[in-house]
Motif scaffolding. Sequence first.
Motif, PDB file in Angstrom:
ATOM      1  N   VAL A  63       0.814  -1.221   0.000  1.00 18.59           N
ATOM      2  CA  VAL A  63       0.000   0.000   0.000  1.00 18.59           C
ATOM      3  C   VAL A  63       0.846   1.269   0.000  1.00 18.59           C
ATOM      4  O   VAL A  63       0.375   2.318  -0.465  1.00 18.59           O
ATOM      5  N   VAL A  64       2.092   1.186   0.483  1.00 14.60           N
ATOM      6  CA  VAL A  64       2.975   2.351   0.376  1.00 14.60           C
ATOM      7  C   VAL A  64       3.163   2.725  -1.090  1.00 14.60           C
ATOM      8  O   VAL A  64       3.196   3.906  -1.452  1.00 14.60           O
ATOM      9  N   ALA A  65       3.265   1.715  -1.957  1.00 10.16           N
ATOM     10  CA  ALA A  65       3.415   1.957  -3.391  1.00 10.16           C
ATOM     11  C   ALA A  65       2.082   2.254  -4.070  1.00 10.16           C
ATOM     12  O   ALA A  65       2.020   3.050  -5.023  1.00 10.16           O
ATOM     13  N   LEU A  66       1.015   1.644  -3.595  1.00  7.98           N
ATOM     14  CA  LEU A  66      -0.281   1.775  -4.268  1.00  7.98           C
ATOM     15  C   LEU A  66      -1.022   3.070  -3.927  1.00  7.98           C
ATOM     16  O   LEU A  66      -1.725   3.622  -4.776  1.00  7.98           O
ATOM     17  N   GLU A 107      -6.959   6.371  -9.616  1.00 10.37           N
ATOM     18  CA  GLU A 107      -8.104   5.540  -9.211  1.00 10.37           C
ATOM     19  C   GLU A 107      -7.915   4.077  -9.617  1.00 10.37           C
ATOM     20  O   GLU A 107      -8.207   3.675 -10.740  1.00 10.37           O
ATOM     21  N   ILE A 108      -7.446   3.291  -8.693  1.00  8.55           N
ATOM     22  CA  ILE A 108      -7.224   1.870  -8.960  1.00  8.55           C
ATOM     23  C   ILE A 108      -8.563   1.142  -9.116  1.00  8.55           C
ATOM     24  O   ILE A 108      -9.488   1.331  -8.339  1.00  8.55           O
ATOM     25  N   LYS A 109      -8.630   0.308 -10.125  1.00  5.72           N
ATOM     26  CA  LYS A 109      -9.814  -0.504 -10.405  1.00  5.72           C
ATOM     27  C   LYS A 109      -9.613  -1.940  -9.906  1.00  5.72           C
ATOM     28  O   LYS A 109     -10.507  -2.533  -9.316  1.00  5.72           O
ATOM     29  N   LEU A 148      -6.871   1.701   2.261  1.00  4.92           N
ATOM     30  CA  LEU A 148      -7.109   2.666   1.187  1.00  4.92           C
ATOM     31  C   LEU A 148      -8.527   3.245   1.211  1.00  4.92           C
ATOM     32  O   LEU A 148      -8.874   4.066   0.357  1.00  4.92           O
ATOM     33  N   HIS A 149      -9.336   2.809   2.172  1.00  7.50           N
ATOM     34  CA  HIS A 149     -10.708   3.314   2.332  1.00  7.50           C
ATOM     35  C   HIS A 149     -11.526   3.118   1.056  1.00  7.50           C
ATOM     36  O   HIS A 149     -12.232   4.036   0.614  1.00  7.50           O
TER      37      HIS A 149
END
Length: 328
Positions: free
Chosen positions: A134-137, A145-147, A215-216
Amino acid sequence: MNLAVVGATGMVGRTFLKVLEERQLPIDNFYAFASSRSAGTKLMFNNKEYTVLELNENSFKEYKIDIALFSAGGGTSLKYSPIAAQSGCIVIDNSSTWRMDPSVPLVVTEVNPQDILTNKGIIANPNCSTIQAVVALAPLHKKYEIKRIVYTTFQAVSGAGMGGWSDLEEGLKGNEPKKFPHQIAGNCIPHIDVFLDNGYTKEEIKMVEETKKILHDSNLKITATTVRVPVFNGHSESINVEFNKEFDLNELKECLENAEGLIVQDDVKNNLYPLALNASDKDEVFVGRIRRDESVENGINMWVVADNIRKGAATNAVQIAEWIIENM
């Protein structure tokens, strides 16, 4: 401030001490706790010898503990974290016990530090493989906006504690494994934690659900395959990401370069990309092999590496403690 480490004699517990020494938190009184089996052990911290105390229900009130870093297993956390919280202590727990409790914040300081403010005495430290991912994402999700995410992890034996480390050492000598179901030396085992009814392992589901919580975004589509590999320390991950928005690849790399806690190593012409050996004993997350996924419209592949005992456990917990001291 009075700070305690619970599970101080374990692999992560000892790394807590190392990271606390390095980062020099303003500690007035330090206490090391463990089970009766390890009580009485001597530990050095900040050039002073401490005797490990046996944890009991009165420990937190008796010593007026302000912050406690827990890495003593799920059973200990389940029993003692609420007791500590009731005594006015803030627990930062490294087990999986509280991670998916909706009333407990699950925190990576580079991503969602403000969630710490919602704590009711317990804060969960995410799974080691989730933390580095998640540090990278997170910066990419904010911008594009990741799908969908596809995780494939290559996880070091240190993630399984001293037993995992010993299995690799002994396996290299030709001895039978005690921790893992198969020999790990010269092998890859696609099996971390227990298998669930849907065919996934608990580790894989942890990554899926924890990523959404941090990431909520409960709408993210995520799948994972987690693999134990014959590496002593440092988790590596192949992460495939599909975005809702279009992106320029150079711009995307710049986004990662500017992200907190992240180091981009992506010069393939000179064989520069993240390696577990180089990430060992470091607190940053390393990312490289960043390239467009040509099989989808808006996708990339990247390779993410970190020291799973430091950033994946001890350092992240200490960073949470630092944030509490500075902001609460």
